[in-house]
Design an enzyme around this catalytic site. Structure first.
Site, PDB file in Angstrom:
ATOM      1  N   LEU A  83       0.638 -11.337 127.012  1.00  0.00           N
ATOM      2  CA  LEU A  83      -0.141 -11.382 128.252  1.00  0.00           C
ATOM      3  C   LEU A  83      -0.326  -9.962 128.792  1.00  0.00           C
ATOM      4  O   LEU A  83       0.590  -9.162 128.777  1.00  0.00           O
ATOM      5  CB  LEU A  83       0.641 -12.230 129.266  1.00  0.00           C
ATOM      6  CG  LEU A  83      -0.098 -12.662 130.514  1.00  0.00           C
ATOM      7  CD1 LEU A  83      -1.240 -13.612 130.150  1.00  0.00           C
ATOM      8  CD2 LEU A  83       0.868 -13.363 131.462  1.00  0.00           C
ATOM      9  N   HIS A 117     -12.171 -13.475 120.883  1.00  0.00           N
ATOM     10  CA  HIS A 117     -11.557 -14.794 120.697  1.00  0.00           C
ATOM     11  C   HIS A 117     -12.281 -15.504 119.548  1.00  0.00           C
ATOM     12  O   HIS A 117     -13.513 -15.500 119.512  1.00  0.00           O
ATOM     13  CB  HIS A 117     -11.671 -15.604 121.990  1.00  0.00           C
ATOM     14  CG  HIS A 117     -10.969 -16.913 121.921  1.00  0.00           C
ATOM     15  ND1 HIS A 117      -9.608 -17.023 122.070  1.00  0.00           N
ATOM     16  CD2 HIS A 117     -11.436 -18.159 121.684  1.00  0.00           C
ATOM     17  CE1 HIS A 117      -9.264 -18.303 121.932  1.00  0.00           C
ATOM     18  NE2 HIS A 117     -10.351 -19.018 121.704  1.00  0.00           N
ATOM     19  N   ASP A 144      -8.532 -16.234 128.473  1.00  0.00           N
ATOM     20  CA  ASP A 144      -9.838 -16.541 127.850  1.00  0.00           C
ATOM     21  C   ASP A 144     -10.897 -16.952 128.864  1.00  0.00           C
ATOM     22  O   ASP A 144     -11.752 -17.793 128.580  1.00  0.00           O
ATOM     23  CB  ASP A 144      -9.682 -17.664 126.803  1.00  0.00           C
ATOM     24  CG  ASP A 144      -8.732 -17.272 125.696  1.00  0.00           C
ATOM     25  OD1 ASP A 144      -8.698 -16.088 125.324  1.00  0.00           O
ATOM     26  OD2 ASP A 144      -8.015 -18.154 125.196  1.00  0.00           O
TER      27      ASP A 144
HETATM   28  C1  GRF Z   1      -8.745 -12.479 115.497  1.00  0.00           C
HETATM   29  O1  GRF Z   1      -9.101 -13.729 114.977  1.00  0.00           O
HETATM   30  C2  GRF Z   1      -9.069 -12.414 116.975  1.00  0.00           C
HETATM   31  O2  GRF Z   1     -10.165 -13.186 117.332  1.00  0.00           O
HETATM   32  C3  GRF Z   1      -7.833 -12.981 117.590  1.00  0.00           C
HETATM   33  O3  GRF Z   1      -6.779 -12.541 116.780  1.00  0.00           O
HETATM   34  C4  GRF Z   1      -7.245 -12.255 115.463  1.00  0.00           C
HETATM   35  C5  GRF Z   1      -6.874 -10.841 115.171  1.00  0.00           C
HETATM   36  O4  GRF Z   1      -7.129 -10.443 113.859  1.00  0.00           O
HETATM   37  N1  GRF Z   1      -7.771 -12.619 118.988  1.00  0.00           N
HETATM   38  P1  GRF Z   1      -6.957  -8.926 113.439  1.00  0.00           P
HETATM   39  O5  GRF Z   1      -5.539  -8.490 113.790  1.00  0.00           O
HETATM   40  O6  GRF Z   1      -7.983  -8.121 114.178  1.00  0.00           O
HETATM   41  O7  GRF Z   1      -7.179  -8.924 111.964  1.00  0.00           O
END
Ligand code: GRF
Length: 198
Positions: free
Chosen positions: A95, A112, A153
């Protein structure tokens, strides 16, 4: 604020989105300098990606400090030291302290792996998101870049892109399709935000 802006990228894991931001900057598609990477884990693979890139990395674990206030003050001091203008959360699983959200109001973004406001909120991260999308029988999913506020979110949506969900999809295959869209839209959304604010 002048261009390029100073960006801090917060990670917890693989850092493929961090990589997409590094690549976009090198390609001239993002007018930013990654001045600091903050990781909530010292073994995050994303930290490997910044070696040799002349990017400072800082492992931030609140449990290493006597209390929450001391932890947050240390983090804030690091962001001030590197004169950070914007913060991009990229797979950061902790957080954001509300102190920081207040100081950087409108200048913290998150990516997200779903089409918010659907499939967002507490507990909706990683494979949980893709499992829920498949279980709900959705025909499409996608990725969302949004501003971070005090609610998970929830902040203003900056950019979204859809992908199809196939009957044969597993959470893993869907995650892969969504991730490739994330890598396209995160640099684009950040560039729009930065340009719009200057
Ligand atoms: C991604 O799917 C992003 O949307 C989510 O966490 C994942 C991170 O992947 N918040 P990475 O560490 O950037 O490969």
């Amino acid at each position: 604020m002048s261009l390029p802006v100073n960006l801090a990228v917060f990670i917890s894991g693989g850092g493929t989105n961090l990589q997409s931001l590094i690549d976009a900057i090198k390609a001239g598609r993002l007018s930013a300098k990654i001045a600091l990477v903050v990781s909530s884990r010292k073994d995050a693979y994303g930290l490997e990606r910044v070696r040799g890139e002349h990017i400072e990395a800082f492992v931030y674990r609140p449990k290493d400090y006597p209390d929450e206030e001391a932890a947050e003050k240390t983090l804030l001091a690091m962001l001030e030291k590197y004169q950070i203008d914007y913060i991009a959360l990229a797979g950061y699983l902790k957080l954001m302290p509300s102190l920081l959200i207040g100081k950087f109001r409108g200048r913290i973004t998150n990516i997200h792996p779903a089409l918010l406001p659907k499939f967002g909120g507490k507990g909706m991260y990683g494979h949980h998101v893709h499992e829920a999308v498949i279980a709900a029988g959705e025909k499409e999913s996608g990725a969302t870049v949004h501003i971070v506020d005090e609610i998970y979110d929830h902040g203003r949506i900056l950019l979204q892109k859809k992908v199809d969900v196939y009957p044969s999809d597993t959470p893993e295959s869907l995650a892969e399709r969504v991730l490739s869209v994330e890598h396209q839209i995160y640099p684009e959304a950040l560039q729009n935000l930065i340009k719009g604010n200057i």
